[in-house]
Write a protein that holds these residues in place. Structure first.
Motif, PDB file in Angstrom:
ATOM      1  N   GLY A   1       0.783  -1.233   0.000  1.00  0.00           N
ATOM      2  CA  GLY A   1       0.000   0.000   0.000  1.00  0.00           C
ATOM      3  C   GLY A   1       0.812   1.278   0.000  1.00  0.00           C
ATOM      4  N   ASP A   2       2.144   1.185   0.127  1.00  0.00           N
ATOM      5  CA  ASP A   2       2.965   2.396   0.054  1.00  0.00           C
ATOM      6  C   ASP A   2       2.819   3.026  -1.329  1.00  0.00           C
ATOM      7  OD1 ASP A   2       3.787   1.933   2.621  1.00  0.00           O
ATOM      8  OD2 ASP A   2       5.865   1.450   2.103  1.00  0.00           O
ATOM      9  N   VAL A   3       2.677   4.349  -1.350  1.00  0.00           N
ATOM     10  CA  VAL A   3       2.444   5.093  -2.584  1.00  0.00           C
ATOM     11  C   VAL A   3       3.709   5.857  -2.960  1.00  0.00           C
ATOM     12  CG1 VAL A   3       1.048   6.910  -3.658  1.00  0.00           C
ATOM     13  CG2 VAL A   3       0.006   5.347  -2.001  1.00  0.00           C
ATOM     14  N   TRP A   4       4.129   5.722  -4.202  1.00  0.00           N
ATOM     15  CA  TRP A   4       5.279   6.455  -4.732  1.00  0.00           C
ATOM     16  C   TRP A   4       4.774   7.439  -5.770  1.00  0.00           C
ATOM     17  CZ3 TRP A   4      10.384   5.884  -3.222  1.00  0.00           C
ATOM     18  CH2 TRP A   4      10.626   4.849  -2.317  1.00  0.00           C
ATOM     19  N   VAL A   5       5.272   8.677  -5.688  1.00  0.00           N
ATOM     20  CA  VAL A   5       4.814   9.760  -6.544  1.00  0.00           C
ATOM     21  C   VAL A   5       6.020  10.397  -7.232  1.00  0.00           C
ATOM     22  CG1 VAL A   5       3.600  11.965  -6.562  1.00  0.00           C
ATOM     23  CG2 VAL A   5       2.897  10.188  -4.969  1.00  0.00           C
ATOM     24  N   GLY A   6       5.935  10.515  -8.551  1.00  0.00           N
ATOM     25  CA  GLY A   6       6.968  11.186  -9.338  1.00  0.00           C
ATOM     26  C   GLY A   6       6.510  12.572  -9.713  1.00  0.00           C
ATOM     27  N   LEU A   7       7.367  13.554  -9.476  1.00  0.00           N
ATOM     28  CA  LEU A   7       6.999  14.958  -9.647  1.00  0.00           C
ATOM     29  C   LEU A   7       7.736  15.608 -10.811  1.00  0.00           C
ATOM     30  CD1 LEU A   7       7.224  15.825  -5.868  1.00  0.00           C
ATOM     31  CD2 LEU A   7       5.189  15.224  -7.147  1.00  0.00           C
ATOM     32  N   GLU A   8       7.156  16.689 -11.292  1.00  0.00           N
ATOM     33  CA  GLU A   8       7.764  17.423 -12.391  1.00  0.00           C
ATOM     34  C   GLU A   8       9.043  18.138 -11.952  1.00  0.00           C
ATOM     35  OE1 GLU A   8       6.023  19.980 -15.937  1.00  0.00           O
ATOM     36  OE2 GLU A   8       5.745  20.984 -14.016  1.00  0.00           O
ATOM     37  N   ASN A   9       9.049  18.696 -10.760  1.00  0.00           N
ATOM     38  CA  ASN A   9      10.179  19.515 -10.328  1.00  0.00           C
ATOM     39  C   ASN A   9      10.822  19.083  -9.022  1.00  0.00           C
ATOM     40  OD1 ASN A   9       9.867  21.584 -12.427  1.00  0.00           O
ATOM     41  ND2 ASN A   9       7.959  22.021 -11.377  1.00  0.00           N
ATOM     42  N   ASP A  10      10.204  18.182  -8.304  1.00  0.00           N
ATOM     43  CA  ASP A  10      10.608  17.953  -6.921  1.00  0.00           C
ATOM     44  C   ASP A  10      10.994  16.507  -6.624  1.00  0.00           C
ATOM     45  OD1 ASP A  10      11.149  19.153  -4.511  1.00  0.00           O
ATOM     46  OD2 ASP A  10       9.098  19.084  -3.763  1.00  0.00           O
ATOM     47  N   GLY A  11      11.401  15.739  -7.639  1.00  0.00           N
ATOM     48  CA  GLY A  11      11.895  14.389  -7.410  1.00  0.00           C
ATOM     49  C   GLY A  11      10.820  13.372  -7.105  1.00  0.00           C
ATOM     50  N   VAL A  12      11.026  12.601  -6.044  1.00  0.00           N
ATOM     51  CA  VAL A  12      10.163  11.479  -5.682  1.00  0.00           C
ATOM     52  C   VAL A  12       9.695  11.615  -4.240  1.00  0.00           C
ATOM     53  CG1 VAL A  12      10.114   8.975  -5.338  1.00  0.00           C
ATOM     54  CG2 VAL A  12      11.381   9.928  -7.260  1.00  0.00           C
ATOM     55  N   TYR A  13       8.426  11.300  -4.009  1.00  0.00           N
ATOM     56  CA  TYR A  13       7.877  11.193  -2.664  1.00  0.00           C
ATOM     57  C   TYR A  13       7.377   9.771  -2.444  1.00  0.00           C
ATOM     58  CZ  TYR A  13       7.575  16.182  -1.428  1.00  0.00           C
ATOM     59  OH  TYR A  13       7.854  17.478  -1.095  1.00  0.00           O
ATOM     60  N   LYS A  14       7.436   9.326  -1.195  1.00  0.00           N
ATOM     61  CA  LYS A  14       6.839   8.056  -0.790  1.00  0.00           C
ATOM     62  C   LYS A  14       5.884   8.350   0.369  1.00  0.00           C
ATOM     63  CE  LYS A  14       7.884   3.680   1.454  1.00  0.00           C
ATOM     64  NZ  LYS A  14       8.927   2.846   2.056  1.00  0.00           N
ATOM     65  N   TYR A  15       4.701   7.734   0.312  1.00  0.00           N
ATOM     66  CA  TYR A  15       3.735   7.853   1.391  1.00  0.00           C
ATOM     67  C   TYR A  15       3.538   6.472   1.993  1.00  0.00           C
ATOM     68  CZ  TYR A  15      -0.573   8.968   3.892  1.00  0.00           C
ATOM     69  OH  TYR A  15      -1.528   9.140   4.859  1.00  0.00           O
ATOM     70  N   ASP A  16       3.824   6.334   3.285  1.00  0.00           N
ATOM     71  CA  ASP A  16       3.741   5.035   3.957  1.00  0.00           C
ATOM     72  C   ASP A  16       2.431   4.839   4.717  1.00  0.00           C
ATOM     73  OD1 ASP A  16       3.989   6.658   6.192  1.00  0.00           O
ATOM     74  OD2 ASP A  16       5.933   5.862   6.795  1.00  0.00           O
ATOM     75  N   GLY A  17       1.464   5.682   4.451  1.00  0.00           N
ATOM     76  CA  GLY A  17       0.180   5.611   5.148  1.00  0.00           C
ATOM     77  C   GLY A  17       0.061   6.636   6.260  1.00  0.00           C
ATOM     78  N   LYS A  18       1.199   7.223   6.647  1.00  0.00           N
ATOM     79  CA  LYS A  18       1.207   8.237   7.705  1.00  0.00           C
ATOM     80  C   LYS A  18       1.981   9.487   7.299  1.00  0.00           C
ATOM     81  CE  LYS A  18       1.090   4.699  11.258  1.00  0.00           C
ATOM     82  NZ  LYS A  18       1.888   3.919  12.166  1.00  0.00           N
ATOM     83  N   THR A  19       3.124   9.274   6.653  1.00  0.00           N
ATOM     84  CA  THR A  19       4.051  10.370   6.400  1.00  0.00           C
ATOM     85  C   THR A  19       4.502  10.387   4.947  1.00  0.00           C
ATOM     86  OG1 THR A  19       4.896  10.067   8.639  1.00  0.00           O
ATOM     87  CG2 THR A  19       6.239  11.393   7.157  1.00  0.00           C
ATOM     88  N   TRP A  20       4.636  11.602   4.393  1.00  0.00           N
ATOM     89  CA  TRP A  20       5.238  11.783   3.071  1.00  0.00           C
ATOM     90  C   TRP A  20       6.736  11.958   3.259  1.00  0.00           C
ATOM     91  CZ3 TRP A  20       2.860  10.982  -1.417  1.00  0.00           C
ATOM     92  CH2 TRP A  20       1.465  11.020  -1.451  1.00  0.00           C
TER      93      TRP A  20
END
Length: 168
Positions: free
Chosen positions: A68-87
């Motif tokens: 369920g961890d979510v990975w997000v690719g951004l136009e200007n700001d690299g990569v984020y991961k959301y573990d269900g609580k924290t980005w």
């Protein structure tokens, strides 16, 4: 269905407008059934309710791991991961620079692949993260160009990469 300014769903023969006046570039469905959508922000539909996060950039790619961890690719700001609580932001991490992340894919071993490009500094690469270490792949490994726009896996397990110079 995503349009320039809206996100629509289609169920039982009818269209429903889900998100209004927001460009949606990508979406993914989590193991719990939640729908994540990214564009001019990141949005989550669960239990009939849409919520948004504080990640503010143009979202180009989404991938969700089996846990369920979510990975997000951004136009200007690299990569984020959301573990269900924290980005968690991986921007500027020594292993993945602050580049445009166009594609994210999770492989059968749970490793993540990131397709990037950086038109200004020529730092686009293909990255693989296994949860512990980053690996960088470049044109020396039968990849036509370092700018990766999409990633797909065929049924036989072969990976395909859409690049500036064609498909590798």
């Amino acid at each position: 269905v995503s349009t320039e300014n809206n996100l629509y769903s289609f169920h039982d023969g009818e269209w429903k407008e889900e998100i209004k006046n927001v460009e949606i570039n990508t979406f993914a469905i989590a193991p719990d059934g939640a729908i994540w959508a990214g564009g001019g922000g990141i949005y989550r539909l669960f239990g009939g309710n849409w919520t948004s996060s504080n990640v503010r950039d143009i979202i180009l790619a989404l991938a969700i791991e089996s846990d369920g961890d979510v990975w997000v690719g951004l136009e200007n700001d690299g990569v984020y991961k959301y573990d269900g609580k924290t980005w968690i932001n991986f921007r500027g991490d020594e292993n993945i620079p602050q580049v445009q992340v166009n594609a994210i894919s999770v492989d059968s071993q749970g490793a993540l692949w990131f397709g990037t490009n950086d038109d200004f500094n020529n730092r686009g690469q293909l990255y693989r993260y296994d949860g512990n270490a980053w690996m960088i792949y470049s044109t020396g490994l039968d990849i036509l160009a370092n700018d990766i726009y999409d990633i797909a896996k065929s049924p036989d397990g072969k990976y395909w990469f859409a690049t500036r110079k064609g498909i590798s």
